[in-house]
Design an enzyme around this catalytic site. Structure first.
Site, PDB file in Angstrom:
ATOM      1  N   SER A 144       0.865  -1.173   0.000  1.00 31.62           N
ATOM      2  CA  SER A 144       0.000   0.000   0.000  1.00 31.62           C
ATOM      3  C   SER A 144       0.906   1.229   0.000  1.00 31.62           C
ATOM      4  O   SER A 144       2.102   1.125   0.293  1.00 31.62           O
ATOM      5  CB  SER A 144      -0.865  -0.025   1.264  1.00 31.62           C
ATOM      6  OG  SER A 144      -1.367   1.262   1.566  1.00 31.62           O
ATOM      7  N   TYR A 157      -2.579  -0.570  10.404  1.00 32.17           N
ATOM      8  CA  TYR A 157      -2.550  -0.890   8.962  1.00 32.17           C
ATOM      9  C   TYR A 157      -1.189  -0.479   8.389  1.00 32.17           C
ATOM     10  O   TYR A 157      -0.581  -1.212   7.604  1.00 32.17           O
ATOM     11  CB  TYR A 157      -3.689  -0.140   8.263  1.00 32.17           C
ATOM     12  CG  TYR A 157      -3.820  -0.402   6.765  1.00 32.17           C
ATOM     13  CD1 TYR A 157      -4.528  -1.504   6.291  1.00 32.17           C
ATOM     14  CD2 TYR A 157      -3.252   0.468   5.829  1.00 32.17           C
ATOM     15  CE1 TYR A 157      -4.664  -1.744   4.916  1.00 32.17           C
ATOM     16  CE2 TYR A 157      -3.387   0.240   4.454  1.00 32.17           C
ATOM     17  CZ  TYR A 157      -4.091  -0.870   4.009  1.00 32.17           C
ATOM     18  OH  TYR A 157      -4.227  -1.100   2.653  1.00 32.17           O
TER      19      TYR A 157
HETATM   20  P1  NDP Z   1     -11.883  -5.186  -0.643  1.00 30.12           P
HETATM   21  O1  NDP Z   1     -12.343  -5.055   0.767  1.00 30.12           O
HETATM   22  O2  NDP Z   1     -12.647  -4.515  -1.724  1.00 30.12           O
HETATM   23  O3  NDP Z   1     -11.740  -6.751  -1.018  1.00 30.12           O
HETATM   24  C1  NDP Z   1     -11.072  -7.599  -0.141  1.00 30.12           C
HETATM   25  C2  NDP Z   1     -11.096  -9.003  -0.710  1.00 30.12           C
HETATM   26  O4  NDP Z   1     -10.376  -9.853   0.194  1.00 30.12           O
HETATM   27  C3  NDP Z   1     -12.475  -9.590  -0.844  1.00 30.12           C
HETATM   28  O5  NDP Z   1     -12.489 -10.461  -1.968  1.00 30.12           O
HETATM   29  C4  NDP Z   1     -12.636 -10.400   0.452  1.00 30.12           C
HETATM   30  O6  NDP Z   1     -13.601 -11.422   0.259  1.00 30.12           O
HETATM   31  C5  NDP Z   1     -11.234 -10.921   0.628  1.00 30.12           C
HETATM   32  N1  NDP Z   1     -10.807 -11.237   1.995  1.00 30.12           N
HETATM   33  C6  NDP Z   1     -10.837 -10.435   3.070  1.00 30.12           C
HETATM   34  N2  NDP Z   1     -10.359 -11.078   4.155  1.00 30.12           N
HETATM   35  C7  NDP Z   1      -9.991 -12.326   3.725  1.00 30.12           C
HETATM   36  C8  NDP Z   1      -9.427 -13.439   4.357  1.00 30.12           C
HETATM   37  N3  NDP Z   1      -9.144 -13.439   5.667  1.00 30.12           N
HETATM   38  N4  NDP Z   1      -9.199 -14.561   3.631  1.00 30.12           N
HETATM   39  C9  NDP Z   1      -9.496 -14.597   2.307  1.00 30.12           C
HETATM   40  N5  NDP Z   1     -10.027 -13.548   1.649  1.00 30.12           N
HETATM   41  C10 NDP Z   1     -10.287 -12.424   2.358  1.00 30.12           C
HETATM   42  O7  NDP Z   1     -10.353  -4.684  -0.611  1.00 30.12           O
HETATM   43  P2  NDP Z   1      -9.449  -3.982  -1.741  1.00 30.12           P
HETATM   44  O8  NDP Z   1      -9.670  -4.624  -3.049  1.00 30.12           O
HETATM   45  O9  NDP Z   1      -9.584  -2.518  -1.615  1.00 30.12           O
HETATM   46  O10 NDP Z   1      -7.993  -4.338  -1.194  1.00 30.12           O
HETATM   47  C11 NDP Z   1      -7.264  -5.458  -1.629  1.00 30.12           C
HETATM   48  C12 NDP Z   1      -5.829  -5.321  -1.125  1.00 30.12           C
HETATM   49  O11 NDP Z   1      -5.271  -4.110  -1.614  1.00 30.12           O
HETATM   50  C13 NDP Z   1      -5.696  -5.271   0.394  1.00 30.12           C
HETATM   51  O12 NDP Z   1      -4.529  -5.946   0.788  1.00 30.12           O
HETATM   52  C14 NDP Z   1      -5.577  -3.782   0.670  1.00 30.12           C
HETATM   53  O13 NDP Z   1      -4.912  -3.524   1.880  1.00 30.12           O
HETATM   54  C15 NDP Z   1      -4.763  -3.344  -0.527  1.00 30.12           C
HETATM   55  N6  NDP Z   1      -4.854  -1.927  -0.855  1.00 30.12           N
HETATM   56  C16 NDP Z   1      -6.037  -1.353  -1.216  1.00 30.12           C
HETATM   57  C17 NDP Z   1      -6.057  -0.013  -1.569  1.00 30.12           C
HETATM   58  C18 NDP Z   1      -7.288   0.678  -2.041  1.00 30.12           C
HETATM   59  O14 NDP Z   1      -7.199   1.876  -2.327  1.00 30.12           O
HETATM   60  N7  NDP Z   1      -8.428   0.007  -2.152  1.00 30.12           N
HETATM   61  C19 NDP Z   1      -4.851   0.812  -1.514  1.00 30.12           C
HETATM   62  C20 NDP Z   1      -3.675   0.095  -1.109  1.00 30.12           C
HETATM   63  C21 NDP Z   1      -3.689  -1.206  -0.796  1.00 30.12           C
HETATM   64  P3  NDP Z   1     -14.439 -12.106   1.493  1.00 30.12           P
HETATM   65  O15 NDP Z   1     -14.733 -10.989   2.464  1.00 30.12           O
HETATM   66  O16 NDP Z   1     -15.638 -12.687   0.836  1.00 30.12           O
HETATM   67  O17 NDP Z   1     -13.511 -13.145   2.067  1.00 30.12           O
END
Ligand code: NDP
Length: 253
Positions: A144, A157
């Protein structure tokens, strides 16, 4: 020279954790577009089936919680035995919890570290054991902007994403000699469910636009190029880096 062939992922299979929506889903679609078979992961089987139905090409789904090591080992070892090698892993599953550090609940800190850091160990080690036997593999960890910079109310975080950057260096150091390339992508601010509260806050959106040289939020598809590069032969001598895809935010104060 057929330069585009360097980026071709035909014949490769990629597991993307947390790919039912958001960044993980965009990366799965992007890798499929470059020819890879993709394996979607999350904790909700229905959400994964729905996501898989929106991707052209061969898809698989693997339901596991990225914090649950025995479940991960069982799912990945069975997949490798029954279906075949996982050549590319994107450790994308992650979560956020916003609260002033002095009030931050200990159980939220624990959950955040398990989801954002332990998951890299759990899924990374399990996949790497298979990759090492084959002498090749690609791992991409999703960091991130907080891999480099802090912001108020998200200190845990920030700690977890700082760990992603250094864990990436450690993985590259241990596994590079065994034929693996391990790198990280550090996204800036992208509109996804994780950031819904911020996207819906006009003051925050104005801050993002002002603070980012690109002048706007990122679109999740703008992460695909970096992911395809780091998944492909084009990055065969790239190991241990964190590639910031942030519209220039980390380059300036
Ligand atoms: P979302 O919350 O939109 O999606 C998260 C995804 O991860 C979902 O598919 C969720 O599905 C899954 N997930 C969450 N917890 C678990 C778990 N314990 N095991 C398996 N799957 C899991 O997040 P983003 O797409 O925004 O973020 C994705 C990554 O990118 C993260 O690591 C985030 O920190 C990073 N990031 C995001 C940014 C942004 O601007 N959005 C910026 C920088 C980094 P389900 O809940 O059904 O399991």
């Amino acid at each position: 020279m057929d330069t585009l062939k360097l980026f071709d992922l035909s014949g490769k299979r990629a597991l993307i954790t947390g790919s039912s929506r958001g960044i993980g889903f965009a990366l799965a679609k992007g890798l499929a577009g470059a020819g890879a078979e993709v394996i979607l992961n999350g904790r909700n089987a229905d959400a994964l089936a729905e996501a898989a139905s929106q991707i052209d090409g061969t898809t698989h789904t693997l339901v596991f919680d990225a914090t649950d090591l025995p479940a991960i080992q069982a799912a990945i070892d069975a997949f490798e035995a029954d279906i075949g090698p996982i050549d590319i892993l994107i450790n994308n599953a992650g979560m956020q919890h916003r609260e002033a550090l002095e009030d931050f609940p200990a159980d939220a800190f624990d959950r955040l570290m398990k989801t954002n850091v332990y998951s890299l160990f759990n899924v990374g080690q399990t996949c790497a054991r298979h990759m090492i036997k084959r002498g090749s593999g690609k791992i991409i960890n999703i960091g991130s902007i907080q891999t480099a910079l802090a912001r108020p109310s998200i200190a845990p975080y920030t700690a977890s994403k700082g760990a992603v950057g250094n864990f990436t260096k450690g993985m590259a150091t241990d596994w590079g000699p065994k034929g693996l390339q391990v790198n990280a992508i550090a996204p800036g601010y992208f509109k996804t469910e994780l950031n819904e509260a911020l996207v819906n806050d006009p003051e925050f959106s104005a801050w993002v636009a002002k603070r980012t040289p690109a002048g706007r939020w990122g679109n999740v598809d703008e992460l695909i190029g970096a992911a395809v590069y780091l998944s492909s032969d084009a990055s065969s001598f790239t190991n241990g880096i964190t590639l910031f895809v942030d519209g220039g935010m980390s380059a300036c104060v």
